[in-house]
Design a protein around this motif. Structure first.
Motif, short mmCIF file in Angstrom:
data_model
loop_
_atom_site.label_atom_id
_atom_site.label_comp_id
_atom_site.label_asym_id
_atom_site.label_seq_id
_atom_site.Cartn_x
_atom_site.Cartn_y
_atom_site.Cartn_z
N MET A 159 0.93 -1.28 0.12
CA MET A 159 -0.20 0.24 0.02
C MET A 159 0.94 0.98 0.18
SD MET A 159 -3.26 0.83 3.13
CE MET A 159 -4.62 2.09 2.25
N LEU A 160 0.30 2.72 -0.84
CA LEU A 160 1.49 3.25 -1.08
C LEU A 160 0.74 4.81 -0.22
CD1 LEU A 160 2.31 2.93 -4.96
CD2 LEU A 160 4.06 2.28 -3.36
N TYR A 161 1.43 5.67 0.01
CA TYR A 161 1.04 6.48 1.04
C TYR A 161 2.42 7.68 -0.30
CZ TYR A 161 0.53 10.35 4.25
OH TYR A 161 -0.05 10.89 5.20
N SER A 162 2.06 7.90 -1.16
CA SER A 162 2.84 9.08 -1.17
C SER A 162 2.17 10.56 -2.26
CB SER A 162 3.86 7.92 -3.09
OG SER A 162 3.97 8.91 -3.61
N ILE A 163 2.83 11.11 -3.03
CA ILE A 163 2.68 11.92 -3.81
C ILE A 163 2.24 11.96 -4.93
CG2 ILE A 163 2.72 14.11 -1.45
CD1 ILE A 163 4.82 15.16 -3.18
N ILE A 164 3.17 11.30 -5.21
CA ILE A 164 2.71 10.52 -6.65
C ILE A 164 1.91 10.12 -7.36
CG2 ILE A 164 4.16 9.51 -8.53
CD1 ILE A 164 6.02 11.93 -8.08
N PRO A 165 0.95 10.22 -8.18
CA PRO A 165 -0.83 9.88 -8.08
C PRO A 165 -0.31 8.14 -8.78
CG PRO A 165 -0.70 11.67 -9.89
CD PRO A 165 0.58 11.58 -8.95
N ASN A 166 -0.61 7.23 -8.32
CA ASN A 166 -0.32 5.52 -8.84
C ASN A 166 -0.21 5.54 -9.88
OD1 ASN A 166 -0.72 5.11 -6.35
ND2 ASN A 166 -1.27 2.81 -6.73
N GLU A 167 -1.13 6.19 -11.18
CA GLU A 167 -0.29 5.48 -12.51
C GLU A 167 1.05 6.37 -13.04
OE1 GLU A 167 -3.89 8.89 -11.78
OE2 GLU A 167 -3.59 7.30 -11.42
N GLU A 168 1.26 7.34 -12.51
CA GLU A 168 2.49 7.86 -12.75
C GLU A 168 3.76 6.67 -12.60
OE1 GLU A 168 4.58 11.89 -12.37
OE2 GLU A 168 2.70 12.03 -12.95
N ILE A 169 3.57 6.17 -11.25
CA ILE A 169 3.91 5.44 -10.54
C ILE A 169 4.11 4.33 -11.58
CG2 ILE A 169 4.65 3.94 -8.66
CD1 ILE A 169 3.45 5.62 -6.62
N TRP A 170 3.46 3.45 -11.70
CA TRP A 170 3.28 2.33 -12.14
C TRP A 170 3.30 2.50 -13.92
CZ3 TRP A 170 4.29 -1.34 -8.99
CH2 TRP A 170 4.26 -1.54 -7.62
N ALA A 171 3.63 3.50 -14.20
CA ALA A 171 3.60 3.10 -16.21
C ALA A 171 4.72 2.42 -16.13
CB ALA A 171 4.33 4.87 -15.65
N GLU A 172 4.13 1.70 -17.27
CA GLU A 172 5.55 1.24 -18.02
C GLU A 172 6.70 1.94 -18.70
OE1 GLU A 172 6.69 -1.94 -17.31
OE2 GLU A 172 5.03 -2.33 -15.49
N THR A 173 7.92 2.11 -18.56
CA THR A 173 8.80 1.94 -19.72
C THR A 173 9.60 0.94 -20.02
OG1 THR A 173 9.71 2.74 -17.76
CG2 THR A 173 8.70 4.84 -18.94
N ASP A 174 10.42 1.84 -21.02
CA ASP A 174 11.56 0.80 -22.00
C ASP A 174 12.60 0.25 -20.32
OD1 ASP A 174 10.75 0.77 -23.89
OD2 ASP A 174 12.02 1.95 -24.63
N GLU A 175 12.72 -1.14 -20.34
CA GLU A 175 13.34 -2.06 -19.38
C GLU A 175 14.69 -1.47 -19.45
OE1 GLU A 175 13.27 -4.37 -16.29
OE2 GLU A 175 11.60 -3.67 -17.14
N VAL A 176 15.35 -0.82 -18.33
CA VAL A 176 17.25 -0.46 -18.38
C VAL A 176 17.43 -1.48 -17.65
CG1 VAL A 176 18.85 1.45 -17.80
CG2 VAL A 176 16.94 1.83 -18.77
N GLY A 177 18.57 -2.72 -17.76
CA GLY A 177 19.30 -3.42 -17.29
C GLY A 177 20.63 -2.38 -16.19
N ILE A 178 19.66 -2.56 -14.75
CA ILE A 178 20.69 -2.20 -13.69
C ILE A 178 21.25 -3.23 -12.28
CG2 ILE A 178 20.22 -0.71 -11.66
CD1 ILE A 178 18.88 1.27 -13.41
N TYR A 179 22.54 -3.67 -12.59
CA TYR A 179 22.68 -4.63 -11.64
C TYR A 179 23.48 -4.22 -10.81
CZ TYR A 179 21.36 -7.26 -15.71
OH TYR A 179 21.55 -7.56 -17.37
N GLU A 180 23.40 -5.02 -9.57
CA GLU A 180 23.34 -4.54 -8.06
C GLU A 180 25.09 -5.17 -8.39
OE1 GLU A 180 21.43 -4.05 -4.24
OE2 GLU A 180 19.88 -2.85 -5.69
#
Lengths: 69, 269
Positions: free
Chosen positions: A1-22
């Motif tokens: 459950m999110l408590y954020s000022i950014i709207p949920n649809e913006e948070i979950w917007a799909e974009t091109d996958e960038v390979g980020i590794y740790e």
């Protein structure tokens, strides 16, 4: 459950996958974006020691050679 | 000098090896330094105060899409445990610029900071919105930059919502968890916080309040307006106070049961 000022649809917007590794180098955890098969660019380090951020080897944008599994 | 450079080159080429290998290598190069140059490596300049930047979304149960900049629960919690245990670290500075995020993860981080025995000071820079608020107040002392903002607003539900009273009750329960934590750890009252949360006319499409710098201090949410210098000097004072208390606890010459001052004299004549 999110408590954020950014709207949920913006948070979950799909974009091109960038390979980020740790990975860890000398005990310092970092996030690296892969450029090609065996090298990447350092995005940020994940350390709480402020001295790590002064290390010239760990500056964002530094090329990090690594081998992907 | 040549040998010294050789050592450096070795260090670079092996830097991606396992940590065990690295430790061996570090020990080896330190020994070589003593042997070749008669010089000992100085202890590393590690800081007495560590810094925890809380940026972007606070990520918990669900992995957010990569365009979100996130602070991950699984990174922060072990770091806090390590800071608590490391005797060389005297305090923690938490720097917030967050838009909120997962409730459970945010409250977990806040509880960890609250229960830490080492001094913690928070500094809200830019923004400390939504679930960032409990993290900001969890520290022993909190600062806000003059231009930083904090948004206090109700929790929203999205997705498939069942229109039954239980849905509201659940939401209310979640909200109370957050309100309770903030009230317990700051000078703001429940009534005041709820009034700010449900205020209309401040936010564009929403209910809630935006607090800028001084306003957050005025309502009792944050302790002081200040920046990096003020935060570090506060951390220094808190760390010194803690050390003094520890030293006093250790120095108690008359506390032992069989004190030599009591025992002398007994049994003579």
């Amino acid at each position: 459950m999110l408590y954020s000022i950014i709207p949920n649809e913006e948070i979950w917007a799909e974009t091109d996958e960038v390979g980020i590794y740790e990975l860890s180098i000398n005990g310092c955890r970092m996030q690296v974006a892969s450029v090609d098969g065996n090298s990447g660019v350092l995005i940020r380090i994940l350390s709480t020691d402020p001295q790590d951020y002064l290390n010239p080897k760990y500056q964002p944008g530094t090329s990090i050679p690594f081998i992907r599994d | 000098m040549e040998l010294f450079q050789e050592g450096h080159r070795n260090n670079d080429s092996f830097s991606q090896l396992s940590s065990q290998g690295n430790q061996d290598l570090a020990r080896h190069s330190a020994l070589q330094n003593i042997r070749n140059l008669g010089q000992m490596n100085l202890p590393d300049g590690s800081s007495a105060f560590h810094v925890l930047p809380v940026i972007g979304q606070i990520e918990g149960h669900l992995v957010l899409p990569p365009r979100n900049k996130t602070t991950k629960y699984e990174h922060v919690i072990p770091q806090l445990v390590a800071i608590e245990q490391n005797p060389r670290i005297k305090g923690l500075l938490i720097i917030l610029n967050t838009v909120g995020g997962d409730i459970e993860a945010g409250l977990a981080i806040a509880e960890m900071i609250k229960s830490m025995s080492k001094p913690a000071v928070s500094l809200v820079l830019g923004g400390g919105h939504s679930i960032g608020t409990p993290i900001a107040v969890a520290a022993d002392y909190s600062f806000i930059a003059e231009t930083a903002t904090m948004t206090i607003h109700p929790i929203r539900l999205t997705g498939l919502v069942i229109g039954v009273p239980q849905t509201y009750d659940y939401l209310d329960k979640m909200q109370k968890r957050i309100i309770k934590f903030i009230v317990d750890n700051s000078r703001v009252s429940v009534q005041q916080l709820q009034e700010m949360m449900f205020r209309t006319g401040e936010l564009v499409r929403d209910v809630g309040t935006v607090l800028i710098g001084e306003e957050a201090v005025h309502c009792g949410l944050i302790d002081e307006v200040g920046g990096l210098g003020a935060a570090i000097s506060k951390l220094r004072i808190l760390a010194e106070n803690l050390e003094n208390i520890d030293a006093q606890r250790q120095f108690q010459p008359f506390a032992c049961q069989y004190s030599p001052f009591v025992y002398t004299g007994i049994g003579r004549n």
